[in-house]
Write a protein that holds these residues in place. Structure first.
Motif, PDB file in Angstrom:
ATOM      1  N   SER A   1       0.692  -0.649   0.121  1.00 32.14           N
ATOM      2  CA  SER A   1       0.466  -0.286   0.558  1.00 32.14           C
ATOM      3  C   SER A   1       0.824   1.050  -0.398  1.00 32.14           C
ATOM      4  N   ALA A   2       1.802   1.146   1.011  1.00 30.07           N
ATOM      5  CA  ALA A   2       2.700   2.622   0.634  1.00 30.07           C
ATOM      6  C   ALA A   2       3.370   2.604  -0.338  1.00 30.07           C
ATOM      7  N   ALA A   3       4.059   1.925  -1.162  1.00 32.16           N
ATOM      8  CA  ALA A   3       4.345   1.738  -2.734  1.00 32.16           C
ATOM      9  C   ALA A   3       3.405   2.358  -3.618  1.00 32.16           C
ATOM     10  N   SER A   4       2.408   2.047  -3.488  1.00 34.07           N
ATOM     11  CA  SER A   4       0.936   2.578  -3.715  1.00 34.07           C
ATOM     12  C   SER A   4       0.661   4.160  -4.042  1.00 34.07           C
ATOM     13  N   THR A   5       0.718   3.825  -2.414  1.00 35.34           N
ATOM     14  CA  THR A   5       0.030   5.568  -2.480  1.00 35.34           C
ATOM     15  C   THR A   5       1.687   6.537  -3.143  1.00 35.34           C
TER      16      THR A   5
ATOM     17  N   ARG B   1      10.982  11.245  -5.927  1.00 38.72           N
ATOM     18  CA  ARG B   1      10.612  11.677  -5.226  1.00 38.72           C
ATOM     19  C   ARG B   1       9.459  10.464  -4.588  1.00 38.72           C
ATOM     20  N   VAL B   2       9.304   9.170  -5.764  1.00 39.63           N
ATOM     21  CA  VAL B   2       8.591   8.589  -5.282  1.00 39.63           C
ATOM     22  C   VAL B   2       9.455   7.604  -4.159  1.00 39.63           C
ATOM     23  N   LEU B   3      10.408   7.612  -3.622  1.00 38.88           N
ATOM     24  CA  LEU B   3      10.612   7.213  -2.744  1.00 38.88           C
ATOM     25  C   LEU B   3      10.868   8.029  -1.851  1.00 38.88           C
ATOM     26  N   ASP B   4      10.945   9.193  -2.192  1.00 39.25           N
ATOM     27  CA  ASP B   4      10.464  10.182  -0.520  1.00 39.25           C
ATOM     28  C   ASP B   4       9.346  10.058   0.150  1.00 39.25           C
ATOM     29  N   ARG B   5       8.284   9.573  -0.801  1.00 36.76           N
ATOM     30  CA  ARG B   5       6.642   9.573  -0.133  1.00 36.76           C
ATOM     31  C   ARG B   5       7.221   7.974   0.428  1.00 36.76           C
ATOM     32  N   PHE B   6       7.356   7.328  -0.404  1.00 34.94           N
ATOM     33  CA  PHE B   6       7.210   5.957   0.443  1.00 34.94           C
ATOM     34  C   PHE B   6       7.866   5.766   2.193  1.00 34.94           C
ATOM     35  N   LEU B   7       9.221   6.879   2.541  1.00 33.37           N
ATOM     36  CA  LEU B   7       9.795   6.863   3.501  1.00 33.37           C
ATOM     37  C   LEU B   7       8.655   7.696   4.218  1.00 33.37           C
ATOM     38  N   ASP B   8       8.127   8.459   3.833  1.00 32.27           N
ATOM     39  CA  ASP B   8       6.845   8.965   4.901  1.00 32.27           C
ATOM     40  C   ASP B   8       5.961   8.089   5.483  1.00 32.27           C
ATOM     41  N   SER B   9       5.610   7.248   4.216  1.00 31.35           N
ATOM     42  CA  SER B   9       4.494   6.438   4.696  1.00 31.35           C
ATOM     43  C   SER B   9       3.614   4.975   4.725  1.00 31.35           C
ATOM     44  N   TYR B  10       5.991   4.431   4.174  1.00 35.42           N
ATOM     45  CA  TYR B  10       6.073   3.032   4.974  1.00 35.42           C
ATOM     46  C   TYR B  10       6.120   3.302   6.763  1.00 35.42           C
TER      47      TYR B  10
END
Ligand SMILES: [Zn+2]
Length: 441
Positions: free
Chosen positions: A361-365, A432-441
């Protein structure tokens, strides 16, 4: 068609990933002629400048891996392991349009050995860290960053060695992300699938030996071992290995069929492959065991029949199905040759797919925030990664290295290929995707 996947304002910080990827490519890590020391020292210096301590570990002189821990906003959470490798396969400069160690940035691509395998991910991860440190944003959970040696040689002096000799470096990690999944698979202009894997085929190096009657090459000789060997390995064509549908490939093919409004036929999974475009060949390899002759050796003089001939096979078997693979291999080779397993990895059997692990789900988001058409599909990769070793520490491993591709680029042909290159836009996208991933996972 623009490669830009999102209408949001550009984030110029992610530009750093282009320069970093170029720098990393110039640090020669070609197996056989160089080593990982220069790459590891470069990363250590960069991390040091960010106030992040790292440990450089060598399994052999100059065969360097680097491991660092980064604090998370919630120190109670188990750390996420992000593993990348610093070595690359050799490149023959005479075959390339640019020098493979140039890191040249032209036509909106970064060119060079390692551009997709996998200095791209290292560059994006380091870019995210730089940005986070400069803006004081901690990742949600602590991180363990591992820049590993020798992945292209099955991790013998890298992940395999570290898992055996220095498991303390990975203490507390239960989940990892690394290479192999997360690229954009174009199914239509309105929909891109991002396969994220948690299963991998196993690998084996197998030696096939034929013995025969040596002697003068002018005599009739039906026991020439070269002929016996050639006939045996000549039967290792892809149609000798039947189709076996496994969960990881089925899930990806079902998503592709859904996108096109087609029904999936598990009796004929290969019929769905054309929906995957360039990626069909790659995914096709996941539907069966494979065995490729990659080296042969026999003889010493043109007028002498030798007594022995050998071939080495690179074999990729579906995880957990070794006996089935061995039976199919022996049936194809016949009984005139000896077969010896030289080395073998177990691959990666599917973990707790879609269950309590929040990676999906974190990867999807994270992907959908940067590419609104993104659809994450679980899959099994037919390549091998360091995950096969890290899994032994009880770490659930995922292939998630975000890559945004134009529809006309055959991504998998670039792996270990000539003119390996990555779109600059993809490096910014991945950051940018990895940055977001580290916020949500
Ligand atoms: Zn790789």
């Amino acid at each position: 068609m623009s490669l830009r996947a999102t209408a949001s304002a550009p984030e110029y910080w992610s530009e750093d990933a282009v320069a970093l990827c170029s720098d990393l490519i110039r640090l020669d890590g070609q197996l056989g002629s160089s080593d990982e020391r220069a790459g590891a020292e470069y990363v250590a210096t960069l991390l040091d400048g960010l106030g992040i301590e790292s440990e450089l570990v060598e399994s052999a002189p100059r065969r360097s891996s680097l491991v660092a821990r980064v604090a998370g906003a919630n120190p109670e959470l188990d750390p996420l392991l992000i593993h990348m490798h610093l070595d690359v396969v050799p490149a023959d400069a005479s075959e390339w349009s640019v020098h493979p160690l140039s890191g040249e940035v032209t036509d909106d691509f970064v060119w060079g050995r390692g551009a997709v395998d996998m200095k791209n991910m290292a560059a994006s991860v380091l870019t995210v860290l730089k940005h986070r440190v400069s803006t004081g944003r901690l990742p949600r959970r602590p991180l363990v960053l591992a820049f590993l040696a020798d992945e292209e040689n099955a991790g013998v002096l890298g992940a395999e060695w570290l898992v055996r000799e220095r498991p303390d470096l990975f203490e507390g990690c239960r989940t990892a992300i690394g290479e192999g999944g997360g690229w954009s698979l174009w199914t239509s202009p309105e929909q891109r699938i991002y396969p994220v894997h948690n299963a991998e085929k196993g690998w084996a190096a197998i030696q096939v030996t034929a013995h025969g009657a040596p002697g003068h090459a002018s005599r009739i000789n039906d026991q020439n071992p070269i002929r016996v060997l050639a006939e045996a390995i000549g039967r290792l064509t892809s149609d000798r290995f039947p189709v076996h549908l496994t969960e990881g490939v089925e899930s990806l093919l079902r998503v592709a069929c859904d996108v096109h409004g087609l029904s999936f036929d598990p009796e004929r999974p290969e019929e769905a492959l054309p929906l995957l475009g360039f990626d069909a060949t790659q995914i096709r390899s996941g539907l069966q065991h494979t065995a490729h002759p990659t080296r042969t050796s026999a003889g010493y003089q043109s007028n002498v029949v030798p007594s022995v001939a050998t071939a080495e096979l690179d074999c990729r078997y579906l995880p957990g199905r070794w006996e089935e693979f061995e039976a199919e291999l022996h049936a194809a080779l016949g009984d005139q040759v000896e077969v010896e397993v030289l080395a073998r990895t177990l691959g990666l059997t599917p973990g707790r797919r879609n269950a309590e692990n929040g990676v999906w789900s974190a990867a999807s988001t994270a992907l959908q925030a940067e590419d609104p058409t993104a659809l994450v599909a679980p899959f099994m990769t037919s390549g091998g990664t360091d995950a096969t070793h890290l899994e032994r520490l009880g770490i659930e491993c995922f292939g998630f290295s975000p890559v945004l591709l134009p529809p006309d680029l055959d991504f998998w042909a670039l792996f270990h290929g000539v003119d390996e290159r990555i779109p600059s836009q993809s490096l910014r996208f991945a950051s940018r995707v990895l940055d977001r991933f580290l916020d949500s996972y």
